[in-house]
Design a protein around this motif. Structure first.
Motif, PDB file in Angstrom:
ATOM      1  N   LYS A   1     -51.388 -51.966 -31.255  1.00  0.00           N
ATOM      2  CA  LYS A   1     -52.331 -53.085 -31.106  1.00  0.00           C
ATOM      3  C   LYS A   1     -52.917 -53.108 -29.701  1.00  0.00           C
ATOM      4  O   LYS A   1     -53.723 -53.953 -29.366  1.00  0.00           O
ATOM      5  N   GLN A   2     -52.485 -52.184 -28.874  1.00  0.00           N
ATOM      6  CA  GLN A   2     -52.915 -52.217 -27.474  1.00  0.00           C
ATOM      7  C   GLN A   2     -54.180 -51.381 -27.299  1.00  0.00           C
ATOM      8  O   GLN A   2     -54.177 -50.174 -27.520  1.00  0.00           O
ATOM      9  N   TYR A   3     -55.242 -52.052 -26.842  1.00  0.00           N
ATOM     10  CA  TYR A   3     -56.554 -51.411 -26.673  1.00  0.00           C
ATOM     11  C   TYR A   3     -56.429 -50.185 -25.771  1.00  0.00           C
ATOM     12  O   TYR A   3     -57.032 -49.138 -26.034  1.00  0.00           O
TER      13      TYR A   3
ATOM     14  N   ALA B   1     -51.765 -47.820 -17.027  1.00  0.00           N
ATOM     15  CA  ALA B   1     -50.998 -49.056 -17.251  1.00  0.00           C
ATOM     16  C   ALA B   1     -49.648 -48.654 -17.820  1.00  0.00           C
ATOM     17  O   ALA B   1     -49.504 -47.559 -18.376  1.00  0.00           O
ATOM     18  N   GLU B   2     -48.659 -49.539 -17.660  1.00  0.00           N
ATOM     19  CA  GLU B   2     -47.356 -49.274 -18.258  1.00  0.00           C
ATOM     20  C   GLU B   2     -47.217 -50.204 -19.449  1.00  0.00           C
ATOM     21  O   GLU B   2     -47.376 -51.415 -19.322  1.00  0.00           O
ATOM     22  N   ILE B   3     -46.982 -49.618 -20.607  1.00  0.00           N
ATOM     23  CA  ILE B   3     -46.947 -50.411 -21.839  1.00  0.00           C
ATOM     24  C   ILE B   3     -45.549 -50.313 -22.450  1.00  0.00           C
ATOM     25  O   ILE B   3     -45.051 -49.209 -22.698  1.00  0.00           O
ATOM     26  N   SER B   4     -44.945 -51.483 -22.667  1.00  0.00           N
ATOM     27  CA  SER B   4     -43.637 -51.461 -23.324  1.00  0.00           C
ATOM     28  C   SER B   4     -43.664 -52.230 -24.642  1.00  0.00           C
ATOM     29  O   SER B   4     -42.740 -52.129 -25.435  1.00  0.00           O
ATOM     30  N   ASN B   5     -44.725 -52.988 -24.854  1.00  0.00           N
ATOM     31  CA  ASN B   5     -44.820 -53.815 -26.053  1.00  0.00           C
ATOM     32  C   ASN B   5     -45.359 -52.983 -27.226  1.00  0.00           C
ATOM     33  O   ASN B   5     -46.542 -53.047 -27.556  1.00  0.00           O
ATOM     34  N   ILE B   6     -44.489 -52.194 -27.816  1.00  0.00           N
ATOM     35  CA  ILE B   6     -44.895 -51.289 -28.899  1.00  0.00           C
ATOM     36  C   ILE B   6     -43.855 -51.352 -30.012  1.00  0.00           C
ATOM     37  O   ILE B   6     -42.743 -51.820 -29.786  1.00  0.00           O
TER      38      ILE B   6
ATOM     39  N   ILE C   1     -39.344 -45.664 -23.720  1.00  0.00           N
ATOM     40  CA  ILE C   1     -39.257 -46.763 -22.745  1.00  0.00           C
ATOM     41  C   ILE C   1     -40.658 -47.259 -22.366  1.00  0.00           C
ATOM     42  O   ILE C   1     -40.913 -48.448 -22.354  1.00  0.00           O
ATOM     43  N   TYR C   2     -41.533 -46.339 -22.064  1.00  0.00           N
ATOM     44  CA  TYR C   2     -42.893 -46.717 -21.671  1.00  0.00           C
ATOM     45  C   TYR C   2     -43.913 -45.814 -22.334  1.00  0.00           C
ATOM     46  O   TYR C   2     -43.669 -44.600 -22.470  1.00  0.00           O
ATOM     47  N   LEU C   3     -45.054 -46.383 -22.676  1.00  0.00           N
ATOM     48  CA  LEU C   3     -46.240 -45.589 -22.989  1.00  0.00           C
ATOM     49  C   LEU C   3     -47.211 -45.838 -21.849  1.00  0.00           C
ATOM     50  O   LEU C   3     -47.383 -46.991 -21.427  1.00  0.00           O
TER      51      LEU C   3
ATOM     52  N   ASN D   1     -53.969 -50.226  -2.861  1.00  0.00           N
ATOM     53  CA  ASN D   1     -55.103 -50.282  -3.798  1.00  0.00           C
ATOM     54  C   ASN D   1     -54.746 -50.199  -5.274  1.00  0.00           C
ATOM     55  O   ASN D   1     -55.572 -50.511  -6.109  1.00  0.00           O
ATOM     56  N   TRP D   2     -53.548 -49.731  -5.609  1.00  0.00           N
ATOM     57  CA  TRP D   2     -53.260 -49.487  -7.026  1.00  0.00           C
ATOM     58  C   TRP D   2     -53.300 -50.797  -7.820  1.00  0.00           C
ATOM     59  O   TRP D   2     -53.056 -51.871  -7.298  1.00  0.00           O
ATOM     60  N   ARG D   3     -53.632 -50.686  -9.096  1.00  0.00           N
ATOM     61  CA  ARG D   3     -53.573 -51.798 -10.046  1.00  0.00           C
ATOM     62  C   ARG D   3     -53.325 -51.215 -11.420  1.00  0.00           C
ATOM     63  O   ARG D   3     -53.535 -50.021 -11.635  1.00  0.00           O
ATOM     64  N   SER D   4     -52.913 -52.031 -12.375  1.00  0.00           N
ATOM     65  CA  SER D   4     -52.839 -51.566 -13.762  1.00  0.00           C
ATOM     66  C   SER D   4     -54.247 -51.617 -14.352  1.00  0.00           C
ATOM     67  O   SER D   4     -54.940 -52.605 -14.163  1.00  0.00           O
ATOM     68  N   TYR D   5     -54.628 -50.574 -15.058  1.00  0.00           N
ATOM     69  CA  TYR D   5     -55.938 -50.540 -15.732  1.00  0.00           C
ATOM     70  C   TYR D   5     -55.716 -50.311 -17.217  1.00  0.00           C
ATOM     71  O   TYR D   5     -54.948 -49.422 -17.604  1.00  0.00           O
ATOM     72  N   THR D   6     -56.411 -51.087 -18.006  1.00  0.00           N
ATOM     73  CA  THR D   6     -56.247 -50.922 -19.453  1.00  0.00           C
ATOM     74  C   THR D   6     -57.553 -50.512 -20.140  1.00  0.00           C
ATOM     75  O   THR D   6     -57.592 -50.367 -21.355  1.00  0.00           O
ATOM     76  N   SER D   7     -58.626 -50.351 -19.359  1.00  0.00           N
ATOM     77  CA  SER D   7     -59.908 -49.868 -19.917  1.00  0.00           C
ATOM     78  C   SER D   7     -60.317 -48.612 -19.180  1.00  0.00           C
ATOM     79  O   SER D   7     -60.288 -48.580 -17.939  1.00  0.00           O
TER      80      SER D   7
HETATM   81  C1  LIG Z   1     -41.869 -53.926 -17.929  1.00  0.00           C
HETATM   82  C2  LIG Z   1     -43.364 -54.073 -18.058  1.00  0.00           C
HETATM   83  C3  LIG Z   1     -43.935 -54.024 -19.321  1.00  0.00           C
HETATM   84  C4  LIG Z   1     -45.326 -54.134 -19.475  1.00  0.00           C
HETATM   85  N1  LIG Z   1     -45.860 -54.060 -20.731  1.00  0.00           N
HETATM   86  C5  LIG Z   1     -47.203 -54.166 -20.862  1.00  0.00           C
HETATM   87  C6  LIG Z   1     -47.793 -54.080 -22.150  1.00  0.00           C
HETATM   88  O1  LIG Z   1     -47.117 -53.925 -23.162  1.00  0.00           O
HETATM   89  N2  LIG Z   1     -49.151 -54.178 -22.237  1.00  0.00           N
HETATM   90  C7  LIG Z   1     -49.945 -54.331 -21.131  1.00  0.00           C
HETATM   91  O2  LIG Z   1     -51.191 -54.399 -21.258  1.00  0.00           O
HETATM   92  N3  LIG Z   1     -49.408 -54.405 -19.890  1.00  0.00           N
HETATM   93  C8  LIG Z   1     -48.071 -54.321 -19.738  1.00  0.00           C
HETATM   94  N4  LIG Z   1     -47.521 -54.406 -18.474  1.00  0.00           N
HETATM   95  C9  LIG Z   1     -48.430 -54.520 -17.306  1.00  0.00           C
HETATM   96  C10 LIG Z   1     -48.483 -55.919 -16.709  1.00  0.00           C
HETATM   97  O3  LIG Z   1     -49.181 -56.771 -17.572  1.00  0.00           O
HETATM   98  C11 LIG Z   1     -49.199 -55.828 -15.361  1.00  0.00           C
HETATM   99  O4  LIG Z   1     -48.338 -55.135 -14.476  1.00  0.00           O
HETATM  100  C12 LIG Z   1     -49.558 -57.199 -14.809  1.00  0.00           C
HETATM  101  O5  LIG Z   1     -50.672 -57.661 -15.500  1.00  0.00           O
HETATM  102  C13 LIG Z   1     -49.873 -57.205 -13.332  1.00  0.00           C
HETATM  103  O6  LIG Z   1     -50.991 -56.365 -13.025  1.00  0.00           O
HETATM  104  P1  LIG Z   1     -50.813 -55.164 -11.972  1.00  0.00           P
HETATM  105  O7  LIG Z   1     -49.895 -54.169 -12.629  1.00  0.00           O
HETATM  106  O8  LIG Z   1     -52.205 -54.648 -11.710  1.00  0.00           O
HETATM  107  O9  LIG Z   1     -50.184 -55.736 -10.729  1.00  0.00           O
HETATM  108  C14 LIG Z   1     -46.148 -54.307 -18.322  1.00  0.00           C
HETATM  109  C15 LIG Z   1     -45.550 -54.357 -17.057  1.00  0.00           C
HETATM  110  C16 LIG Z   1     -44.189 -54.232 -16.908  1.00  0.00           C
HETATM  111  C17 LIG Z   1     -43.572 -54.260 -15.530  1.00  0.00           C
END
Ligand SMILES: Cc1cc2nc3c(=O)[nH]c(=O)nc-3n(C[C@H](O)[C@H](O)[C@H](O)COP(=O)(O)O)c2cc1C
Length: 244
Positions: free
Chosen positions: A166-168, A211-216, A234-236, A74-80
């Motif tokens: 810049k990441q919401y 969510a895992e954020i590396s673009n910072i 490494i990650y936020l 069930n897991w997913r990345s959530y940004t909101s």
């Molecule tokens: C190394 C890495 C860096 C990531 N950096 C960002 C980021 O800077 N911003 C962001 O919104 N998501 C970031 N993500 C999340 C991916 O966008 C996300 O995993 C992808 O959309 C797939 O969705 P899921 O994680 O639900 O499977 C990153 C993921 C990985 C593995």
């Protein structure tokens, strides 16, 4: 004519030297004046090291009704995230899943090359109940679990993330976990991945989203959060109740 040619040649060396020096001065001035989108917040200096800064975290839960398979499915990345606070229990559980000490020789919830454990985890508590807003460092413990937070400074850091990222998701998260490493070796990046995977499964089990954020901008965030020079972010990881 040859005399004129020689005269011209005599000027070439000093003129070129002056030109190079001028360019170097301009370049160095540009470098010194280079600023980032600086924050209007000025953070207090890191508090003096003392035991008074240590906070015992609630004991982590080692059992749950969510199966590993369900969490994996069930897991997913959530940004909101919902505008609702997390609990101190949530924070405790997440930190334990990422680096908690679980065995008496110091082994943790994640594996580490040569048991070096190069990672540090910081928590930015924007909206977490029973703890002041601020920046904390997780203290996992050594041979025995300490499972504590070390308060680095107390402040509302939300505006700072709005102005400097810049990441919401980072601008609106009740909690941001920051994984840093004291080495740039490849192992540290692999280990940050292991810790983050644990965090994903743990947050899914708690009904949270992340969510895992590396673009910072590494340098900007390190400077404004006063992360030690020798550490690399490494990650936020913004965490909250997901908006589904
Ligand atoms: C190394 C890495 C860096 C990531 N950096 C960002 C980021 O800077 N911003 C962001 O919104 N998501 C970031 N993500 C999340 C991916 O966008 C996300 O995993 C992808 O959309 C797939 O969705 P899921 O994680 O639900 O499977 C990153 C993921 C990985 C593995």
């Amino acid at each position: 004519m040859p005399a004129l040619k020689k005269q011209k040649k005599d000027f070439i060396v000093p003129l070129t030297t002056i030109g190079i020096v001028f360019l170097l001065v301009v370049a160095s001035l540009f470098k010194t004046n280079k600023t980032h989108t600086s924050t209007t917040l000025s953070l207090p200096q890191t508090e003096q090291e003392s035991d008074a800064n240590l906070i015992d975290l609630p004991y982590p839960n080692k059992d749950s009704k969510v199966s590993l398979e369900k969490a994996l499915n069930n897991w997913r990345s959530y940004t909101s995230f919902q505008d609702k606070p997390l609990s101190l229990n949530n924070l405790s559980q997440l930190l334990w899943s990422a680096q908690g000490v679980t065995v008496d020789w110091g082994g943790r919830t994640v594996y580490s090359s040569k048991s070096a454990y190069p990672l540090s985890i910081y928590a930015v508590t924007n909206q977490v109940t029973d703890i002041d807003q601020g920046l904390y460092k997780y203290i996992p413990g050594d041979l025995q679990p300490a499972h504590q937070l070390y308060s680095l400074y107390k402040a509302d850091l939300r505006q700072l993330f709005i102005e400097n990222t810049k990441q919401y998701s980072l601008q609106h998260a009740p909690l941001i976990l920051i994984i840093t490493s004291n080495t740039n070796k490849i192992e540290a990046y692999l280990e940050a991945g292991h810790a983050t995977q644990n965090l994903f499964l743990q947050s899914e089990s708690l009904g949270l989203g992340m969510a895992e954020i590396s673009n910072i901008d590494q340098d900007v965030l390190k400077e404004i959060l006063q992360i030690p020079e020798e550490e690399t972010i490494i990650y936020l990881i913004p965490v909250g109740l997901p908006k589904k």
